[in-house]
Motif scaffolding. Sequence first.
Motif: not given
Lengths: 342, 226
Positions: A177-198
């Motif tokens: 379960i990946i809980d990102i509630r209230s995560n308002a964003g930030g560095t796009r590369a980090i989000a996509l890097d994490i997504a790359g694991r899945f």
Amino acid sequence: MRTFTLLAAVIGLCSAGCTDSLVGPAASGDRAGVFDALWQETDLHYSFFDYKHIDWSALGARYRPLALAATSDRDFAQVLGQLMAELRDVHVALFPTGAGTALRYLSAFDTMATYDNPRATQSRYVPGARTTPKGGMTYGMIESSVGYVRIPSFEGNGWASEIDEIILALPDARSLIIDIRSNAGGTRAIALDIAGRFVDRPRTMGYIRSRNGPGHADFTDFLPQTVAPAGRHFGGSVYVLTNRRNYSSAEDLVLALKTMPAVTVVGDTTGGASGGPTVRTLPNGWTYQISEWIEYTPDRQVFEGIGLAPDVMVKATAADAQAGRDVVLERALALALGRPWP
Amino acid sequence: MSAGITHGARLDRAASATRFAGDGFELGLRHAAIGKRATISTSLRGGVRSLAAAGVTAGRTRATESSGELALSLFPASGTTLGPITFGLTMRAAGTVVGHHLTEPTTRTLSYAFGTATVGPSVRMNRAIGGGKATAQLDVPLAGVVVQSYSAVRSITGLANVDTRWTTLGALRAGGLSLSYEPASRGRWGIVYQYRLQGAAYDATQPVRSLTHALSIGIVWRGGAR
């Protein structure tokens, strides 16, 4: 020769100081110049005029006299802030250095109750939760086969790979379960890097069209955005928890993960902030931020101001919060374990 | 081969309505092939300047300008000897990337690109002064191609946001003046002093104005028969 050298040096040094003004006027705090630069640059670069039916010329005509009538820098900044708030875009902000704090547009979602209480959730459902060394994520096991990761923000750089340690540390997790509630964003590369694991292979998560001309409808073609495998792969089922305070890079994570069939989004619709902001400097040294592109879903739908709907809609209530329950997490857990949901 | 100090001022509306100016350094290489009928000069130059917004007191934005150019000039053989004014042709490809270093809302650098590839006439004059040789050359491009990023260059949009268009004197008014002096020397090695002034005014939706001064010193090696 000595004469020539002296002459060249004199010409060079003198003309260097004297001729800069030929290039353009020096920056100043002249309010008309600052207002006009802000209005014109926004006119040339902002991406949602047509989509939001904004009459920028009319707004400029209305706010210019107010800006010029301001009696202090602080008042002037307030007027500029009000002008920019007319864009109704959480990516838009003014940073009036030396004349107050940042002026940001707040959407209705920024002030509505979400009943998202990370501390209470972790205390009740993930008692042994640990935080990664750089503090970007908190994680633990909820059930014997279900892991939990909370990512409160994507700000900063260089910490995405910590998700690999989490995947290693939760070897029994068949679901995450990946809980990102209230995560308002930030560095796009980090989000996509994490997504790359899945993700199992490069997948198109959406499209971007960027302003590239003076007309409000001048955009590049649809530029495909791809999420690619990265780091340690997690092949189990994934449940992403979202709410209305998810913006920007957090929504990119959702778009990226939704390319995988084993991913289910649970919770409320995201906030809908997709503009790819850029920062520019005004003639008085202040800076401001505006959206300069439009992001689309894989089926080329705009989600600015609309958000990304979850696969399973669950809205927490005040009564849930008072009872100490996290119904969004409970719903995701029921899905992960195949339990019936009342 | 030369090295020198430079001063430049730049107004690029794609990046900001503010004029940025500052000092830096540059390195250059120049090769002249002198034939019986013509002389072909090739020069390669690159430099870096640290810029600040002129006149701003509240702002903290600074910029770094990195530029490079490759120029090729063709003159009749008389263009290398002491004598009258000679006319030639210069082709020049130049590129500049300006990185704006912002501190608000977070620390970041946004880069803006501007490049030109031009062709136009050149005028050269050589004179004997104090036992050495002084050379003045003026270049005025007449036509070419301009490459300009509409906004900051971002990896996500790639080159899709970079505009390329043909241009003529009507939209791109540019010119370069160089004054150089080579003192007399007996051997193959010598010294050259140079002052260079380059300016450009590009009229577009987001106009660009730039002016650069450079003062450099170099060493000369004269190969071939003398």
